[in-house]
Design an enzyme around this catalytic site. Structure first.
Site, mmCIF file in Angstrom:
data_model
loop_
_atom_site.group_PDB
_atom_site.id
_atom_site.type_symbol
_atom_site.label_atom_id
_atom_site.label_comp_id
_atom_site.label_asym_id
_atom_site.label_seq_id
_atom_site.Cartn_x
_atom_site.Cartn_y
_atom_site.Cartn_z
ATOM 1 N NE ARG A 149 3.738 -5.556 -4.294
ATOM 2 C CZ ARG A 149 3.909 -4.221 -4.268
ATOM 3 N NH1 ARG A 149 4.964 -3.683 -4.868
ATOM 4 N NH2 ARG A 149 3.042 -3.460 -3.658
ATOM 5 C CE LYS B 201 4.616 5.178 -2.745
ATOM 6 N NZ LYS B 201 3.995 3.882 -3.076
ATOM 7 C CG ASN B 202 1.840 3.556 -0.105
ATOM 8 O OD1 ASN B 202 2.012 3.829 -1.299
ATOM 9 N ND2 ASN B 202 2.675 2.796 0.573
ATOM 10 N NE ARG C 186 7.084 4.036 -8.463
ATOM 11 C CZ ARG C 186 6.622 2.785 -8.423
ATOM 12 N NH1 ARG C 186 7.446 1.772 -8.650
ATOM 13 N NH2 ARG C 186 5.360 2.549 -8.130
ATOM 14 C CG ASP D 130 6.313 -0.016 2.617
ATOM 15 O OD1 ASP D 130 5.240 0.554 2.418
ATOM 16 O OD2 ASP D 130 6.645 -1.084 2.065
ATOM 17 C CB ILE E 239 -4.188 -8.235 -7.941
ATOM 18 C CG1 ILE E 239 -4.369 -8.546 -9.423
ATOM 19 C CG2 ILE E 239 -3.119 -7.181 -7.740
ATOM 20 C CD1 ILE E 239 -4.986 -7.375 -10.189
ATOM 21 C CB CYS F 230 6.789 -6.262 -8.176
ATOM 22 S SG CYS F 230 7.398 -5.044 -7.014
HETATM 23 C C1 EPZ Z 1 0.813 -1.925 -0.080
HETATM 24 O O1 EPZ Z 1 1.073 -2.782 -1.195
HETATM 25 C C2 EPZ Z 1 1.779 -0.740 -0.232
HETATM 26 N N1 EPZ Z 1 1.511 -0.069 -1.479
HETATM 27 C C3 EPZ Z 1 3.214 -1.249 -0.207
HETATM 28 O O2 EPZ Z 1 4.092 -0.119 -0.235
HETATM 29 C C4 EPZ Z 1 3.454 -1.988 1.092
HETATM 30 O O3 EPZ Z 1 4.732 -2.554 1.063
HETATM 31 C C5 EPZ Z 1 2.420 -3.128 1.258
HETATM 32 O O4 EPZ Z 1 1.088 -2.603 1.156
HETATM 33 C C6 EPZ Z 1 2.531 -3.808 2.592
HETATM 34 O O5 EPZ Z 1 2.426 -2.915 3.637
HETATM 35 C C7 EPZ Z 1 0.459 0.796 -1.550
HETATM 36 O O6 EPZ Z 1 -0.288 1.014 -0.619
HETATM 37 C C8 EPZ Z 1 0.239 1.485 -2.847
HETATM 38 P P1 EPZ Z 1 -0.353 -6.225 0.081
HETATM 39 P P2 EPZ Z 1 0.069 -3.971 -1.556
HETATM 40 O O7 EPZ Z 1 -1.463 -6.518 -0.868
HETATM 41 O O8 EPZ Z 1 -1.290 -3.606 -1.178
HETATM 42 C C9 EPZ Z 1 0.200 -10.821 -1.008
HETATM 43 C C10 EPZ Z 1 5.903 1.215 -0.956
HETATM 44 O O9 EPZ Z 1 7.111 1.017 -0.789
HETATM 45 N N2 EPZ Z 1 -1.005 -10.677 -1.847
HETATM 46 O O10 EPZ Z 1 -0.728 -5.806 1.443
HETATM 47 O O11 EPZ Z 1 0.340 -4.358 -2.953
HETATM 48 C C11 EPZ Z 1 1.377 -10.009 -1.523
HETATM 49 O O12 EPZ Z 1 2.071 -10.662 -2.531
HETATM 50 C C12 EPZ Z 1 5.002 0.019 -1.338
HETATM 51 O O13 EPZ Z 1 5.343 2.300 -0.826
HETATM 52 C C13 EPZ Z 1 -1.503 -11.787 -2.497
HETATM 53 O O14 EPZ Z 1 -0.961 -12.880 -2.397
HETATM 54 O O15 EPZ Z 1 0.594 -5.119 -0.588
HETATM 55 C C14 EPZ Z 1 2.197 -9.785 -0.264
HETATM 56 O O16 EPZ Z 1 3.010 -10.888 -0.038
HETATM 57 C C15 EPZ Z 1 5.770 -1.193 -1.695
HETATM 58 N N3 EPZ Z 1 -2.615 -11.634 -3.268
HETATM 59 C C16 EPZ Z 1 1.124 -9.670 0.815
HETATM 60 O O17 EPZ Z 1 -0.054 -10.269 0.279
HETATM 61 C C17 EPZ Z 1 -3.254 -10.420 -3.396
HETATM 62 O O18 EPZ Z 1 -4.259 -10.323 -4.118
HETATM 63 C C18 EPZ Z 1 0.806 -8.249 1.252
HETATM 64 O O19 EPZ Z 1 0.632 -7.467 0.107
HETATM 65 C C19 EPZ Z 1 -2.730 -9.315 -2.723
HETATM 66 C C20 EPZ Z 1 -1.607 -9.467 -1.943
#
Ligand code: EPZ
Length: 466
Positions: A157, A54-55, A432, A340, A159, A152
């Site tokens: 989370r 999915k990811n 999902r 995950d 961006i 969430c």
């Molecule tokens: C990806 O989410 C995955 N989703 C998540 O999988 C996975 O848990 C996560 O990476 C970590 O491996 C997809 O790929 C669609 P991050 P993502 O940005 O990209 C902080 C599942 O179960 N952060 O790597 O959203 C954030 O809050 C899902 O399939 C900021 O602060 O995760 C977190 O603490 C759940 N600012 C950390 O970084 C930002 O702009 C890592 O988040 C972006 C992130």
């Protein structure tokens, strides 16, 4: 590339340019009222095949926005998030054809007529990964309007790192009424250092940089296999990317990208979930169609817990009836232990002799499943981002509530070893990200069924029915 009018063998349907008409009924994922009923105690035996990731599929579908030519993706999982992504792209004017029958894991995306570069709140609130359209849209269309994702279950989370990165490439970004507006005549290559490793942040900037003027250097990037898979697709589309899979990625911008065909990598989290299911139930299970090199940290940890498993090419075999031993995990970015898989590992730790300490480093609120496991008889103490799990404790079937995708997977695993029957509510979370989980588990002996309203299998629907 001329396209055949219509041929049952390929499962392709003629399309009408411009109008987003989709000839499909969505796969058999249930309604939001569905529950899973599981009777525990059966060792899993046989072989189960892993679906596409999915990811990896979600960013790959967003990447189609970067070209007016067709992008054909194979090994697309039939999960609810893919349907959300289809709606997201279709709302912009893209044509997304999800195959059915023999082509059911293929999708053809054409973004030749994008009328409205916008991701609405209604869709973004159901799937955060919708924000992955931001980079490709501003890079190709010079304009994007994307809803902020909001809160969430597993953490804040934000961006902000996506936005800061795009601003570095010259995008003018404003925010109002819950939406981000990004504008740029043409993005300009630059050096972007992520303050924190972010998977979708890396993917968003990677896509944006492909059409930027000059060179972009992305530093402190995520090294997840899904990032490398996206880079592989983009390079097939004519991008010039080096270093994906490392912390530093170099992108030489080009003026135009073309169509491509790409097979999505297998889902390492689905594979990991089945590996733990076999280890927990004392089964003998072959997990096929996966990539063991993406599962290094998990396999190493499970061996430390006494799980006997063997990898071979695209499969992992788990033959495990030895008592499980406690072990500590700390979630990290790839190649560390994946967040995950944290919830699923917590379930395993409830059946291991001794105390396991689980430290969740990536998300600040990812222990929602713990209280549901405690309701089933587990001994878990939470202290901030640390959980101490004492085992082995007998679990008993109960009515439990899923709070997010991976939490629901941990409850399915607990139910497979619990005494009696467990009823898991809100399984729309699991739909999902897991394709037909009850059918796959039933196929290897689990006593599992879905109750609720079942939607029909995917089959062609006459246009007039839509
Ligand atoms: C990806 O989410 C995955 N989703 C998540 O999988 C996975 O848990 C996560 O990476 C970590 O491996 C997809 O790929 C669609 P991050 P993502 O940005 O990209 C902080 C599942 O179960 N952060 O790597 O959203 C954030 O809050 C899902 O399939 C900021 O602060 O995760 C977190 O603490 C759940 N600012 C950390 O970084 C930002 O702009 C890592 O988040 C972006 C992130």
């Amino acid at each position: 590339m001329p396209r055949p009018a219509s041929s049952a063998s390929t499962g392709a349907f003629p399309r009408t340019i411009g109008a987003t008409r989709l000839l499909q009924a969505f796969p058999r994922s249930g309604s939001s009222m569905d529950k899973l009923v599981i009777r525990g105690g059966t060792p899993l035996l046989g072989s189960v095949r892993v679906s596409g990731a999915k990811n990896a599929a979600l960013p790959a579908m967003a990447a189609a926005l970067l070209t007016e030519e067709d992008v054909i993706l194979e090994n697309i999982p039939q999960v609810r998030d893919i349907e959300t992504e289809r709606k997201l792209l279709a709302a912009m004017g893209a044509e997304v054809e999800l195959g059915y029958g023999r082509a059911q894991h293929r999708t053809t995306i054409s973004c030749s007529h994008l009328a409205k570069p916008e991701a609405s709140y209604d869709l973004v609130k159901t799937m955060r990964a919708s924000t992955l359209v931001l980079g490709p849209l501003v890079a190709r269309m010079g304009h994007a309007r994307v809803s902020l994702p909001g809160g969430c279950a597993i953490g804040a989370r934000p961006i902000d790192l996506h936005i800061k990165g795009l601003e570095k490439l010259g995008a003018k970004i404003t925010q109002e009424h819950g939406y981000i507006e990004a504008r740029a005549d043409r993005l300009k290559g630059a050096r972007v250092v992520f303050e924190k490793i972010t998977v979708t942040g890396t993917e968003d900037l990677l896509m944006a940089a492909t059409l930027a003027e000059g060179e972009t250097v992305l530093e402190n990037c995520a090294r997840e296999p899904e990032v490398s898979d996206l880079a592989a697709l983009l390079n097939k589309m004519g991008a010039r990317i080096e270093g994906a899979g490392t912390h530093t990625i170099r992108v030489h911008g080009v003026t135009k990208l073309h169509g491509a065909r790409h097979r999505i990598i297998p889902d390492r989290i689905e594979a990991g979930t089945f590996i733990i299911a076999a280890a927990l139930t004392g089964g003998d299970l072959m997990i096929s169609g996966c990539d063991p090199s993406h599962l290094g940290a998990l396999i190493e940890k499970l061996q430390e817990c006494g799980v006997s498993l063997r990898t071979n090419g695209e499969s992992v075999r788990v033959m495990s009836d030895a008592p499980l031993k406690a072990a500590d995990i700390t979630t990290e970015e790839f190649p560390g232990f994946p967040t995950d898989m944290q919830a699923q590992f917590m379930t395993l730790a409830t059946q291991a002799e001794g105390a396991s300490i689980i430290t969740e480093n990536i998300f600040e609120n990812r222990f929602m499943h713990a209280q549901e496991l405690v309701r089933m008889g587990a001994n878990i103490k939470i202290d901030g981002r640390r959980a101490v799990v004492r085992g082995k404790t007998a679990l008993s079937g109960a009515a439990v509530l899923a709070s997010d995708l991976r939490a629901s997977a941990s409850l399915v695993l607990a139910a497979l070893v619990a005494d009696g029957e467990t009823i898991i509510d809100r399984v729309y979370h699991i739909d999902r990200g897991y394709e037909r989980i009850e059918e796959k588990l039933k196929g290897v002996g689990a006593q599992i069924r879905r109750i609720g309203e079942l939607l029909p299998r995917r089959s062609p629907v006459p246009v007039s029915a839509i």
